[in-house]
Design an enzyme around this catalytic site. Structure first.
Site, short mmCIF file in Angstrom:
data_model
loop_
_atom_site.label_atom_id
_atom_site.label_comp_id
_atom_site.label_asym_id
_atom_site.label_seq_id
_atom_site.Cartn_x
_atom_site.Cartn_y
_atom_site.Cartn_z
N SER A 327 0.80 -1.23 0.00
CA SER A 327 0.00 0.00 0.00
C SER A 327 0.82 1.27 0.00
CB SER A 327 -0.94 0.00 1.20
OG SER A 327 -1.91 -1.02 1.05
N HIS A 370 -15.42 -0.59 2.53
CA HIS A 370 -15.38 0.75 3.12
C HIS A 370 -16.55 1.63 2.68
CE1 HIS A 370 -11.08 -0.47 3.44
NE2 HIS A 370 -11.09 0.29 4.53
N CYS A 383 -7.89 1.78 1.67
CA CYS A 383 -8.87 0.99 0.92
C CYS A 383 -8.24 0.51 -0.40
CB CYS A 383 -10.11 1.83 0.63
SG CYS A 383 -11.26 1.05 -0.51
#
Length: 646
Positions: A327, A370, A383
């Site tokens: 991420s 989410h 997310c």
């Protein structure tokens, strides 16, 4: 028969001619000899005198003093120390075995050292000195000198040997030296005569290797008079060589030592960059090794132990290791999408917990999803589905171009061993390397730093430095060479829209400082030193549909080598960023749990220039931090400054 007067006269004339010719030849020979004698005694006297001198005078090379390597504060991190050794010249020794037997009666020499010396003497010319043993005591040297008449071909010498005062803490940066090997010589087209000196040391890894030419210096000469037995009678003259150049690195040895200690027990790496000039303040890889072991010749048990360690202490993970960035790559994807105008900061994407792409389901880390989420919240809560969607809009080529613009997928030119290039894949790469077409699923995987994407901790730190400054910050490891300042890595503007950068930085702020941010538990509470950042978790195994249905196995329940890698990138302080950092913990699980706390502690140490006050930490971890600081402070060397050569 009586000869006539005419015959007598003719015979006399013949004899006279022959006598004249013979006399002329003799005179010519005597004249030539005389001329040659005069030429040798007068005209060539100096040359023959020199040839005579060479029978009793030897000229030997003197190794230069190797340049010292300092950290940014003038603390020696690679220095020289006196080294007493005993050498043998086979040509002067006569019976080598007998001489060595006498030598071992005077000083203790390991059988292995004797065997290596014998093998080296067999391979080298008889007039080349071979080191029998080194690191002798002064008492051993005195005993050898006292018994010199009984040890033909044996000489005790004093030289310099490399020493690394900070041991394992800077091993992967500084590297180490070792004796010149046949393999080293085979790689050099025109080897320096210095390399023939017995046990001459050259750089093998790290800065010692990459800066070898600057550090080595040039040889001096020594003329000595020897007697008929080859014994040194006196030194006639000496010309010292030019010492190697001193090198000052950008590394802060105390911060480096702190980073190494903070990662103790992990297989991890951390890189800290000074945003003002690109200086690398720390490049830490854990675990590490003691480079002093290699200078003296590492033992088989020590070598086997290093190679057998599953945490790979010999690997410089900070620059050599490449990992899926997870991420931490999401900033690249969103900046590429915003630069191309395919998404706005306020636009939302719906996250139900998964995204279907051509009948293949790509999951978000949050199983329930989410809901509707925009750029800011997507980074703050990390997310995945948001990035699956926008990556398909912008395409992999634009994402790869942005990655390279931010320093990923390119090899940064540093004097370190095996600096990795990483990989920012695009369509052309897959076609060229794999012979396959790029698929939409490849883009989806790449959008969250998985699939083919690979980055080193160094590259992730560079990426973060460029995000924090908007400049093309370039990492710099060498600050001064022989007192001459090296080019700064401050960099020019990246030309990225400032509004885009501002949005991404605000999201990274909330990652650390908002209650719903993934790194909130590792925040800095001191307002003047707060950090912004992004957590990352990269998978090293495929999760099957069956496992998802039954419940994903937790990282702590998996064997160590099958757990996810933990990552964190960040910078501090928020208002005027000074330092950028990246941390990768191999198989550490989640980035928020394993990597972010390490990054926070190192950033605080960098900002304060030493242990920060406990008030900079969240109240619930202060007792733990106090104990940690006591433990780490006990192992950091004092590091006295060195003003000149040792």
């Amino acid at each position: 028969m009586k000869r006539s007067a005419k015959d007598t006269i003719q015979s006399a004339r013949t004899i006279n001619r022959r006598a004249f010719v013979v006399g002329g030849v003799q005179l010519g020979i005597v004249g030539a000899l005389g001329y040659r004698l005069r030429d040798m005694q007068v005209e060539q006297a100096d040359q023959f005198r020199l040839l005579a001198e060479e029978n009793r005078i030897n000229i030997r090379l003197l190794p230069p003093e190797r340049g010292v390597i300092f950290d940014r504060n003038g603390i020696a991190v690679a220095d020289n120390e006196q080294n007493y050794r005993v050498i043998m010249i086979r040509e002067d020794a006569g019976d080598v075995g007998e001489v060595l037997a006498k030598l071992t009666e005077i000083v203790h020499i390991e059988p292995g050292d004797l065997a290596r010396a014998m093998e080296e003497m067999r391979r080298r010319s008889p007039f080349v000195p071979v080191t029998i043993a080194d690191r002798l005591s002064w008492e051993d040297v005195a005993a050898i000198n006292l018994n010199t008449p009984a040890l033909p071909g044996i000489q005790a010498e004093v030289g310099l040997s490399r020493v690394y005062p900070w041991g394992a803490d800077l091993a992967h940066v500084v590297g180490y030296v070792g004796p010149v090997s046949d393999f080293d010589l085979s790689r050099i087209e025109d080897p320096d005569p210095l390399l023939q000196i017995p046990k001459f040391q050259i750089g093998k890894t790290g800065a010692e290797n990459k800066l070898e030419q600057e550090l080595r210096g040039s040889a001096g000469t020594r003329r000595i008079e020897v007697n008929a037995a080859g014994r040194i009678m006196r030194e006639l003259d000496r010309r010292e060589g030019d010492p190697g150049k001193d090198i000052q690195l950008t590394i802060d040895s105390r911060l480096q030592s702190y980073a190494q200690a903070r990662m103790d027990g992990e297989s991890a790496a951390a890189v800290v960059i000074d945003l003002e000039n690109g200086d690398l303040r720390a490049i830490a890889s854990a675990p590490s090794f003691d480079p002093n072991l290699f200078v003296r010749g590492i033992s088989v048990p020590d070598w086997n132990a290093l190679n057998a360690d599953k945490y790979r202490p010999l690997a410089a993970k900070a620059v050599q290791g490449t990992y899926p960035p997870g991420s931490t790559f999401k900033m690249v994807t969103v900046m590429a999408a915003m630069e191309e105008g395919v998404v706005t900061a306020d636009e939302t994407v719906y996250c139900p917990g998964y995204t279907d792409v051509f009948n293949i389901r790509f999951h978000c880390w949050k199983r329930g999803g989410h809901g509707n989420i925009n750029l800011h919240e997507s980074l703050k809560q990390s997310c995945d589905c948001y990035y699956y969607e926008i990556a398909q809009r912008v395409g992999i080529d634009k994402i790869a171009a942005m990655a390279r613009r931010l320093g990923l997928g390119i090899r940064h030119d540093l004097p370190l061993s095996a600096v990795a290039e990483g990989l920012a894949p695009d369509k052309e790469w897959k076609s060229r390397v794999r012979g396959e077409e790029w698929r939409v699923g490849d883009t989806v995987n790449a959008s969250i730093g998985q699939g083919y994407v690979l980055s080193s901790p160094l590259q992730l730190a560079v990426m973060t430095a460029r995000l924090a400054t908007g400049r093309e910050v370039t990492p710099r490891l060498v600050r001064l060479i022989d007192g001459v300042e090296q080019p700064s890595g401050i960099g020019e503007s990246l030309g990225i829209n400032e509004n885009v950068l501002r949005r991404v930085r605000a999201s990274m702020d909330d990652v650390c400082n908002h209650r719903r941010g993934t790194a909130y538990g590792s925040r800095i509470v001191d307002d003047a030193h707060k950090m912004a950042g992004k957590t990352g978790t990269s998978q090293v195994r495929r999760i099957t549909p069956e496992e998802r249905a039954a419940g994903i196995i937790r990282n702590e329940d998996l064997p160590w080598e099958r757990r996810d890698h933990a990552l964190f990138v960040g910078y501090a302080p928020l208002d005027k960023p000074r330092y950028a950092i990246s941390v990768v913990v191999e198989h550490g699980g989640g980035g928020s749990r394993a990597a972010a706390p390490i990054a926070r502690d190192i950033l605080l140490q960098a900002q304060y220039g030493g242990p920060p006050p406990l008030e900079a930490y969240p109240s619930n971890v202060r007792d733990q931090i106090a104990e940690q600081q006591r433990r780490i402070s006990a192992r950091i060397p004092p590091g006295a400054k060195v003003q000149g050569r040792a």
